[in-house]
Design an enzyme around this catalytic site. Sequence first.
Site, PDB file in Angstrom:
ATOM      1  N   LYS A   9      -0.476 -23.852  -8.476  1.00  0.00           N
ATOM      2  CA  LYS A   9      -1.893 -24.097  -8.689  1.00  0.00           C
ATOM      3  C   LYS A   9      -2.116 -25.274  -9.666  1.00  0.00           C
ATOM      4  CE  LYS A   9      -3.124 -19.229  -7.809  1.00  0.00           C
ATOM      5  NZ  LYS A   9      -3.906 -18.082  -8.360  1.00  0.00           N
ATOM      6  N   TYR A  49      -9.193 -17.711   0.485  1.00  0.00           N
ATOM      7  CA  TYR A  49      -9.615 -16.540  -0.288  1.00  0.00           C
ATOM      8  C   TYR A  49     -10.807 -15.837   0.371  1.00  0.00           C
ATOM      9  CZ  TYR A  49      -6.570 -17.613  -4.337  1.00  0.00           C
ATOM     10  OH  TYR A  49      -5.499 -17.818  -5.180  1.00  0.00           O
ATOM     11  N   PHE A  57     -16.809 -13.251  -9.481  1.00  0.00           N
ATOM     12  CA  PHE A  57     -16.024 -14.266 -10.195  1.00  0.00           C
ATOM     13  C   PHE A  57     -15.519 -15.379  -9.277  1.00  0.00           C
ATOM     14  CE2 PHE A  57     -12.131 -12.600  -8.441  1.00  0.00           C
ATOM     15  CZ  PHE A  57     -12.287 -11.215  -8.406  1.00  0.00           C
ATOM     16  N   ARG A  85       6.309 -12.063  -4.941  1.00  0.00           N
ATOM     17  CA  ARG A  85       5.221 -11.419  -5.694  1.00  0.00           C
ATOM     18  C   ARG A  85       5.753 -10.841  -7.009  1.00  0.00           C
ATOM     19  NH1 ARG A  85      -0.186 -11.894  -4.415  1.00  0.00           N
ATOM     20  NH2 ARG A  85      -0.461  -9.834  -5.297  1.00  0.00           N
ATOM     21  N   THR A  91      -1.342 -10.334 -11.599  1.00  0.00           N
ATOM     22  CA  THR A  91      -2.399 -11.350 -11.455  1.00  0.00           C
ATOM     23  C   THR A  91      -2.903 -11.830 -12.811  1.00  0.00           C
ATOM     24  OG1 THR A  91      -3.091 -10.330  -9.381  1.00  0.00           O
ATOM     25  CG2 THR A  91      -4.701 -11.761 -10.480  1.00  0.00           C
ATOM     26  N   ARG A 102       4.318 -15.772 -14.303  1.00  0.00           N
ATOM     27  CA  ARG A 102       3.053 -15.649 -15.027  1.00  0.00           C
ATOM     28  C   ARG A 102       3.270 -15.093 -16.437  1.00  0.00           C
ATOM     29  NH1 ARG A 102      -0.142 -13.134  -9.772  1.00  0.00           N
ATOM     30  NH2 ARG A 102      -0.887 -15.103  -8.893  1.00  0.00           N
ATOM     31  N   ASN A 116      -3.150 -18.708 -13.482  1.00  0.00           N
ATOM     32  CA  ASN A 116      -1.871 -18.005 -13.448  1.00  0.00           C
ATOM     33  C   ASN A 116      -0.788 -18.718 -12.645  1.00  0.00           C
ATOM     34  OD1 ASN A 116      -2.992 -17.568 -10.985  1.00  0.00           O
ATOM     35  ND2 ASN A 116      -3.283 -15.359 -11.246  1.00  0.00           N
ATOM     36  N   HIS A 119       0.561 -18.885  -6.574  1.00  0.00           N
ATOM     37  CA  HIS A 119       0.079 -17.971  -5.535  1.00  0.00           C
ATOM     38  C   HIS A 119       1.257 -17.595  -4.653  1.00  0.00           C
ATOM     39  CE1 HIS A 119      -2.180 -16.343  -2.116  1.00  0.00           C
ATOM     40  NE2 HIS A 119      -1.379 -17.067  -1.352  1.00  0.00           N
ATOM     41  N   GLU A 130      -1.877 -17.513   6.219  1.00  0.00           N
ATOM     42  CA  GLU A 130      -1.940 -18.611   5.255  1.00  0.00           C
ATOM     43  C   GLU A 130      -1.083 -19.805   5.690  1.00  0.00           C
ATOM     44  OE1 GLU A 130      -1.005 -16.641   1.526  1.00  0.00           O
ATOM     45  OE2 GLU A 130      -2.865 -15.474   1.617  1.00  0.00           O
TER      46      GLU A 130
HETATM   47  P1  IDP Z   1      -3.106 -12.586  -6.748  1.00  0.00           P
HETATM   48  O1  IDP Z   1      -3.145 -14.092  -6.930  1.00  0.00           O
HETATM   49  O2  IDP Z   1      -2.208 -11.932  -7.760  1.00  0.00           O
HETATM   50  O3  IDP Z   1      -2.809 -12.167  -5.343  1.00  0.00           O
HETATM   51  P2  IDP Z   1      -5.903 -11.890  -6.232  1.00  0.00           P
HETATM   52  O4  IDP Z   1      -6.541 -10.614  -6.623  1.00  0.00           O
HETATM   53  O5  IDP Z   1      -5.611 -12.123  -4.777  1.00  0.00           O
HETATM   54  O6  IDP Z   1      -4.571 -12.049  -7.109  1.00  0.00           O
HETATM   55  O7  IDP Z   1      -6.835 -13.069  -6.779  1.00  0.00           O
HETATM   56  C1  IDP Z   1      -6.625 -14.390  -6.382  1.00  0.00           C
HETATM   57  C2  IDP Z   1      -6.753 -15.290  -7.601  1.00  0.00           C
HETATM   58  O8  IDP Z   1      -8.101 -15.276  -8.069  1.00  0.00           O
HETATM   59  C3  IDP Z   1      -5.928 -14.842  -8.809  1.00  0.00           C
HETATM   60  O9  IDP Z   1      -4.588 -15.288  -8.746  1.00  0.00           O
HETATM   61  C4  IDP Z   1      -6.686 -15.474  -9.945  1.00  0.00           C
HETATM   62  O10 IDP Z   1      -6.378 -16.853 -10.124  1.00  0.00           O
HETATM   63  C5  IDP Z   1      -8.126 -15.355  -9.474  1.00  0.00           C
HETATM   64  N1  IDP Z   1      -8.764 -14.117  -9.992  1.00  0.00           N
HETATM   65  C6  IDP Z   1      -8.463 -12.837  -9.664  1.00  0.00           C
HETATM   66  N2  IDP Z   1      -9.233 -11.956 -10.317  1.00  0.00           N
HETATM   67  C7  IDP Z   1     -10.067 -12.702 -11.084  1.00  0.00           C
HETATM   68  C8  IDP Z   1     -11.119 -12.357 -12.021  1.00  0.00           C
HETATM   69  O11 IDP Z   1     -11.440 -11.195 -12.257  1.00  0.00           O
HETATM   70  N3  IDP Z   1     -11.753 -13.412 -12.629  1.00  0.00           N
HETATM   71  C9  IDP Z   1     -11.430 -14.716 -12.389  1.00  0.00           C
HETATM   72  N4  IDP Z   1     -10.452 -15.077 -11.511  1.00  0.00           N
HETATM   73  C10 IDP Z   1      -9.778 -14.085 -10.876  1.00  0.00           C
HETATM   74 MG    MG Z   2      -3.920 -12.357  -3.588  1.00  0.00          MG
END
Ligand code: IDP
Ligand code: MG
Length: 136
Positions: A9, A49, A57, A85, A91, A102, A116, A119, A130
């Site tokens: 990212k 997404y 958010f 993962r 996350t 992370r 973070n 992905h 994807e």
């Molecule tokens: P993941 O990347 O661990 O699969 P997801 O829930 O799919 O997590 O969320 C995608 C991305 O969106 C996260 O990696 C993070 O950068 C962002 N994200 C997730 N939850 C939040 C939040 O509560 N606030 C702001 N950004 C978030």
């Molecule tokens: Mg995800």
Amino acid sequence: MEKTFFIIKPDGVRRSLVGLVLERAERRGFSIEKLQMCEVTRDMLDQHYADLVDKPFYHEIVSYMLSGPVVIGVMTGGDVIHSWRKMMGATNPSDALPGTIRGDFAHASDDGSVENIVHGSDCAASAQREIALWFD
Ligand code: IDP
Ligand code: MG
């Protein structure tokens, strides 16, 4: 061989962590099959997404993911989806364990964004979707 889709990212690229992330994958024994630096468009992000566009958010995700270039890729290997993962970690960097990407290289922000570094697809169906979205 199983494939997963990954993104380094904008924070990962900005902080010059591209080599380090790829090294961790390769040391684990995974092969980088495709690799490309690119600018994410809003349209691609909305598709990528699709399950998050209605979240309150989502605007945080948009400003984060459009803040600079990213590196996208496909890596292959046994159980790579689940293993990548695990290597990424939780996350929220606050919950990510030391030893994970992370957990070792990110920390919680105080402005609501969740930056973070990486992905990785969360299941086989996501990986297929994807890879098709970003590389076809
Ligand atoms: P993941 O990347 O661990 O699969 P997801 O829930 O799919 O997590 O969320 C995608 C991305 O969106 C996260 O990696 C993070 O950068 C962002 N994200 C997730 N939850 C939040 C939040 O509560 N606030 C702001 N950004 C978030
Ligand atoms: Mg995800």
